[in-house]
Write a protein that holds these residues in place. Structure first.
Motif, PDB file in Angstrom:
ATOM      1  N   HIS A  79       0.837  -1.202   0.000  1.00  9.05           N
ATOM      2  CA  HIS A  79       0.000   0.000   0.000  1.00  9.05           C
ATOM      3  C   HIS A  79       0.876   1.257   0.000  1.00  9.05           C
ATOM      4  O   HIS A  79       0.622   2.207  -0.757  1.00  9.05           O
ATOM      5  N   ALA A  80       1.914   1.258   0.819  1.00 14.62           N
ATOM      6  CA  ALA A  80       2.795   2.416   0.900  1.00 14.62           C
ATOM      7  C   ALA A  80       3.574   2.608  -0.399  1.00 14.62           C
ATOM      8  O   ALA A  80       3.727   3.739  -0.884  1.00 14.62           O
ATOM      9  N   ALA A  81       4.060   1.521  -0.978  1.00 15.29           N
ATOM     10  CA  ALA A  81       4.872   1.617  -2.190  1.00 15.29           C
ATOM     11  C   ALA A  81       4.049   2.028  -3.400  1.00 15.29           C
ATOM     12  O   ALA A  81       4.524   2.787  -4.253  1.00 15.29           O
ATOM     13  N   PHE A  82       2.814   1.527  -3.493  1.00 16.55           N
ATOM     14  CA  PHE A  82       1.957   1.854  -4.636  1.00 16.55           C
ATOM     15  C   PHE A  82       1.336   3.243  -4.494  1.00 16.55           C
ATOM     16  O   PHE A  82       1.042   3.895  -5.481  1.00 16.55           O
ATOM     17  N   TYR A  83       1.034   3.645  -3.281  1.00 14.77           N
ATOM     18  CA  TYR A  83       0.624   4.995  -2.898  1.00 14.77           C
ATOM     19  C   TYR A  83      -0.801   5.398  -3.247  1.00 14.77           C
ATOM     20  O   TYR A  83      -1.469   6.039  -2.443  1.00 14.77           O
ATOM     21  N   ASN A  84      -1.295   5.042  -4.422  1.00 14.79           N
ATOM     22  CA  ASN A  84      -2.541   5.670  -4.886  1.00 14.79           C
ATOM     23  C   ASN A  84      -3.760   4.766  -4.812  1.00 14.79           C
ATOM     24  O   ASN A  84      -4.768   5.042  -5.473  1.00 14.79           O
ATOM     25  N   PHE A  85      -3.692   3.714  -3.996  1.00 16.06           N
ATOM     26  CA  PHE A  85      -4.877   2.899  -3.767  1.00 16.06           C
ATOM     27  C   PHE A  85      -5.490   3.259  -2.417  1.00 16.06           C
ATOM     28  O   PHE A  85      -4.782   3.610  -1.471  1.00 16.06           O
ATOM     29  N   ALA A  86      -6.809   3.172  -2.337  1.00 16.06           N
ATOM     30  CA  ALA A  86      -7.512   3.532  -1.111  1.00 16.06           C
ATOM     31  C   ALA A  86      -7.223   2.517  -0.008  1.00 16.06           C
ATOM     32  O   ALA A  86      -6.844   1.367  -0.273  1.00 16.06           O
ATOM     33  N   ASP A  87      -7.416   2.946   1.224  1.00 17.64           N
ATOM     34  CA  ASP A  87      -7.209   2.066   2.366  1.00 17.64           C
ATOM     35  C   ASP A  87      -8.008   0.779   2.200  1.00 17.64           C
ATOM     36  O   ASP A  87      -9.197   0.814   1.859  1.00 17.64           O
ATOM     37  N   GLY A  88      -7.357  -0.340   2.423  1.00 16.84           N
ATOM     38  CA  GLY A  88      -8.023  -1.639   2.382  1.00 16.84           C
ATOM     39  C   GLY A  88      -8.010  -2.324   1.039  1.00 16.84           C
ATOM     40  O   GLY A  88      -8.237  -3.534   0.960  1.00 16.84           O
ATOM     41  N   GLU A  89      -7.739  -1.583  -0.051  1.00 20.52           N
ATOM     42  CA  GLU A  89      -7.790  -2.205  -1.377  1.00 20.52           C
ATOM     43  C   GLU A  89      -6.680  -3.240  -1.557  1.00 20.52           C
ATOM     44  O   GLU A  89      -6.921  -4.327  -2.091  1.00 20.52           O
ATOM     45  N   VAL A  90      -5.482  -2.922  -1.139  1.00 16.21           N
ATOM     46  CA  VAL A  90      -4.375  -3.879  -1.291  1.00 16.21           C
ATOM     47  C   VAL A  90      -4.617  -5.109  -0.437  1.00 16.21           C
ATOM     48  O   VAL A  90      -4.381  -6.244  -0.871  1.00 16.21           O
ATOM     49  N   ALA A  91      -5.109  -4.909   0.776  1.00 12.91           N
ATOM     50  CA  ALA A  91      -5.279  -6.020   1.724  1.00 12.91           C
ATOM     51  C   ALA A  91      -6.297  -7.050   1.255  1.00 12.91           C
ATOM     52  O   ALA A  91      -6.310  -8.180   1.757  1.00 12.91           O
ATOM     53  N   ARG A  92      -7.133  -6.690   0.294  1.00 13.66           N
ATOM     54  CA  ARG A  92      -8.072  -7.679  -0.244  1.00 13.66           C
ATOM     55  C   ARG A  92      -7.362  -8.703  -1.131  1.00 13.66           C
ATOM     56  O   ARG A  92      -7.949  -9.733  -1.484  1.00 13.66           O
ATOM     57  N   HIS A  93      -6.101  -8.418  -1.501  1.00 14.42           N
ATOM     58  CA  HIS A  93      -5.386  -9.283  -2.440  1.00 14.42           C
ATOM     59  C   HIS A  93      -4.026  -9.770  -1.927  1.00 14.42           C
ATOM     60  O   HIS A  93      -3.552 -10.816  -2.357  1.00 14.42           O
ATOM     61  N   ILE A  94      -3.422  -9.001  -1.051  1.00 15.11           N
ATOM     62  CA  ILE A  94      -2.104  -9.335  -0.491  1.00 15.11           C
ATOM     63  C   ILE A  94      -2.263  -9.541   1.010  1.00 15.11           C
ATOM     64  O   ILE A  94      -2.880  -8.700   1.675  1.00 15.11           O
ATOM     65  N   PRO A  95      -1.751 -10.625   1.595  1.00 15.13           N
ATOM     66  CA  PRO A  95      -0.884 -11.649   1.001  1.00 15.13           C
ATOM     67  C   PRO A  95      -1.612 -12.881   0.454  1.00 15.13           C
ATOM     68  O   PRO A  95      -0.959 -13.834   0.043  1.00 15.13           O
ATOM     69  N   SER A  96      -2.955 -12.852   0.423  1.00 13.25           N
ATOM     70  CA  SER A  96      -3.677 -14.071   0.028  1.00 13.25           C
ATOM     71  C   SER A  96      -3.304 -14.524  -1.378  1.00 13.25           C
ATOM     72  O   SER A  96      -3.294 -15.731  -1.656  1.00 13.25           O
ATOM     73  N   ALA A  97      -2.984 -13.573  -2.264  1.00 16.26           N
ATOM     74  CA  ALA A  97      -2.637 -13.955  -3.643  1.00 16.26           C
ATOM     75  C   ALA A  97      -1.365 -14.778  -3.708  1.00 16.26           C
ATOM     76  O   ALA A  97      -1.116 -15.464  -4.703  1.00 16.26           O
ATOM     77  N   TRP A  98      -0.556 -14.721  -2.658  1.00 17.66           N
ATOM     78  CA  TRP A  98       0.698 -15.460  -2.625  1.00 17.66           C
ATOM     79  C   TRP A  98       0.610 -16.759  -1.826  1.00 17.66           C
ATOM     80  O   TRP A  98       1.627 -17.418  -1.600  1.00 17.66           O
TER      81      TRP A  98
END
Length: 283
Positions: A66-85
């Motif tokens: 989330h920090a590295a990508f910067y422009n996604f809203a809170d919670g958007e990354v967590a819906r996919h990471i780390p489960s995608a791995w």
């Protein structure tokens, strides 16, 4: 005498962005990359997007992505990471993204252009620039630098163009931070620059809760960046222009590795490649 070396470095950075961005966009716009990632077992487009783009950083937690990508809203990354791995390694996601992106380029460019000496030369020069810049403060770029550069010219061109895209993106985030513009706010300013109105309808943010978007818009109004109707004020437009100018300035260092003659050659060789991709919207 070459004309390229007479241009300010910021102009060179902007020109290279225009030439290289369509190469990178096949990853997101064409089918092959998504098909490769789906074949691995990534369940959705966004699973594959987050897993493959973040993979050079290693198996890091969602808040780091989330920090590295910067422009996604809170919670958007967590819906996919780390489960995608959970069943797919970052290395496998990286390899699938490269395979799919290179396959898209070959299909769109056709055998004659994809196999041409000009493309191979463009790949070599793009790589020379892409591996030359300092990595300090460039998280996504530094991650890409840890990956092996492909031997195949088409894959190498895509890989190196993507390295430069992440380098530019890291600099863009720095410019946004310096201007106190958050990720969602950045999308609003980009939408207005593209004459999208209301900016809340922009595809990158239209799905966000209306309350969240209203808060962002109110904040931009309070700062005098947009007016009551949601259009740029003069201050807002100037702020966006300063961000873009600084982004270009920060994106310039990789091209210092190329001589003026090499820059001229690279631009010449990239032009037909970019034109073919733009004609198909990189799809």
């Amino acid at each position: 005498m070459s004309t390229t070396h007479l241009q300010p470095t910021t102009h060179i950075a902007r020109r290279m962005f225009e030439l290289l961005e369509p190469i990178c966009l096949v990853t997101f716009m064409a089918d092959e990359c998504n098909e490769e990632l789906a074949a691995l077992g990534h369940r959705t487009y966004w699973d594959g997007y987050f897993a493959s783009r973040a993979a050079p950083l290693g198996q890091v937690p969602a808040h780091v992505v989330h920090a590295a990508f910067y422009n996604f809203a809170d919670g958007e990354v967590a819906r996919h990471i780390p489960s995608a791995w959970e069943t797919i390694s970052p290395a496998a996601s990286v390899a699938a993204r490269e395979r799919g992106s290179a396959a898209s380029l070959r299909r769109i460019l056709g055998e004659e252009l994809a196999g041409s000496p000009g493309l191979a030369r463009a790949a070599d020069l793009t790589t020379k620039a892409a591996i030359s810049a300092p990595t300090e403060g460039r998280v996504m770029y530094a991650g890409m630098r840890t990956l092996d550069v492909p031997g195949d010219p088409v894959a190498r061109l895509w890989h190196s163009a993507t390295m430069l895209r992440e380098h530019r993106g890291d600099g863009h985030i720095a410019a946004l931070l310096g201007a106190h513009i958050g990720g969602t706010e950045a999308h609003v300013l980009s939408a207005l620059e593209m004459n999208i109105h209301p900016p809340e309808s922009f595809g990158r943010i239209h799905h966000l809760p209306k309350e969240r978007l209203a808060t962002v818009m109110d904040g931009l109004r309070e700062r005098g960046l947009i007016d009551a109707d949601g259009h740029f004020t003069n201050t807002g437009r100037a702020t966006k222009q300063r961000i873009e100018a600084l982004t270009d300035e920060l994106a310039a260092p990789p091209y210092d590795a190329l001589s003026p003659a090499e820059l001229d050659e690279l631009i010449t060789e990239l032009q037909p490649i970019t034109a073919a991709l733009v004609a198909t919207d990189s799809q």
